[in-house]
Design an enzyme around this catalytic site. Structure first.
Site, short mmCIF file in Angstrom:
data_model
loop_
_atom_site.label_atom_id
_atom_site.label_comp_id
_atom_site.label_asym_id
_atom_site.label_seq_id
_atom_site.Cartn_x
_atom_site.Cartn_y
_atom_site.Cartn_z
N SER A 29 0.89 -1.24 0.10
CA SER A 29 0.02 -0.01 -0.08
C SER A 29 0.65 1.25 0.00
CB SER A 29 -1.05 -0.02 1.31
OG SER A 29 -0.27 0.17 2.48
N LEU A 31 3.10 4.45 -0.42
CA LEU A 31 4.26 4.80 -1.42
C LEU A 31 5.05 3.61 -1.98
CD1 LEU A 31 6.04 6.71 -2.51
CD2 LEU A 31 7.45 6.86 -0.38
N SER A 156 12.06 10.25 6.13
CA SER A 156 10.86 11.28 6.29
C SER A 156 11.56 12.52 6.65
CB SER A 156 10.11 10.68 7.21
OG SER A 156 9.09 11.82 7.72
N TYR A 169 9.23 7.82 16.06
CA TYR A 169 9.09 8.15 14.54
C TYR A 169 10.34 8.79 14.19
CZ TYR A 169 7.45 8.82 9.82
OH TYR A 169 7.63 8.95 8.48
N LYS A 173 13.76 7.72 12.03
CA LYS A 173 13.81 8.00 10.57
C LYS A 173 15.40 9.01 10.73
CE LYS A 173 10.56 6.76 8.41
NZ LYS A 173 10.52 5.62 7.14
N THR A 204 -1.60 8.81 1.77
CA THR A 204 -1.74 7.70 1.63
C THR A 204 -2.53 7.38 3.14
OG1 THR A 204 0.13 7.32 3.31
CG2 THR A 204 0.63 7.37 0.84
#
Length: 273
Positions: A29, A31, A156, A169, A173, A204
């Site tokens: 799903s 990207l 990201s 997160y 990243k 998304t």
């Protein structure tokens, strides 16, 4: 067969070239699926990985319709040892020309949490940093032995900032970004190109769950095409859209007191004791 016929049938345009073997994680799903669709053509053999087997097979079917050969593998990258074992199987079956490590997890601290759950922090660390870094190292070694290849790590724009409401997160990243930079420097003499893609907001299912305004929202197919072009050019770092590169510079030069106050204001505060 006369000499003219022989020449026509043995011309370089008639010689079959081996299909590019392209590994894409997180391909079910978002990207990852868009990147799979972008690379789907008659010259590509796609190795598609993701957790959701049904959605992954749907993406694989669409890629086959477009002319590509596609195989699927269902696994969770939180298990780094299993991922490396699966990668060894894929490499044993043939060289991997392009690897797009797009699988990742996002997490936003709930308003009633002072800090993210430790279990979620560990899981994000494995999926967003540890496993893709380990896979990239294994791929880079094999590609260097062969004398070439492309590795694309999906980071990201959040990795540029110390987000207090998404510590796991942003931290994972950021770690991936520094790893990609170091691996790129190490592999350049061996003909292995390493690209870190640092996108902002993408339209998304996961991106739509982010609270607040999603500035400069991008479509996944557009992002996939930009990433593929940047990799083909041998680009080292792609930030998109470009205003997010300016935000990175602002973060670096802004006084820390102002920056920290601004970042805290982007999310509801933690509850009082």
């Amino acid at each position: 067969m006369d000499d003219q016929d022989f020449a026509a049938n043995s011309s370089p345009s008639r010689i079959a070239r081996p299909a590019r073997r392209i590994l894409i994680t997180g391909a079910s799903s978002g990207l990852g699926a868009a990147i799979a669709r972008h690379y789907a053509d008659h010259d590509s053999m796609l190795l598609l990985w993701a957790r959701d087997e049904a959605r992954l097979e749907a993406v694989a079917h669409a890629c086959r319709v477009a002319g590509a050969t596609a195989t699927t593998r269902s696994l969770d990258l939180v298990d780094s040892a299993a991922a490396l074992a699966a990668l060894a199987e894929e490499k044993a079956a043939g060289p991997i020309d392009i690897a797009v490590l797009a699988a990742g997890l996002g997490d936003i601290q709930a308003p009633d949490e002072r800090v993210e759950d430790p279990g979620r922090v560990a899981r994000l660390g494995m999926v967003n940093y540890v496993t893709p870094s380990a896979m990239a190292a294994a791929l880079a070694d094999a590609m260097a032995t062969r004398g070439g290849g492309h590795i694309i790590l999906i980071g990201s724009a959040a990795g540029f900032h110390a987000l207090p409401f998404a510590t796991a997160y942003a931290g994972s990243k950021a770690g991936l970004a520094r790893f990609a930079q170091a691996l790129r420097i190490a592999m350049a003499p061996h003909g292995v190109h390493v690209l870190l893609a640092s996108p902002g907001f993408i339209d998304t299912p996961g991106g739509r769950q982010v609270p607040g305004p999603r500035l400069l929202l991008m479509q996944p197919d557009v992002v996939a095409a930009r990433i593929a072009r940047a990799s083909a050019r041998g680009c080292g770092h792609l930030v998109l859209p470009w205003p997010f590169a300016l935000l990175w510079l602002v973060d670096r030069v802004m006084p820390s007191r102002w920056r920290n106050r601004l970042l805290r204001s982007l999310h509801p505060p933690a509850p009082s004791p």
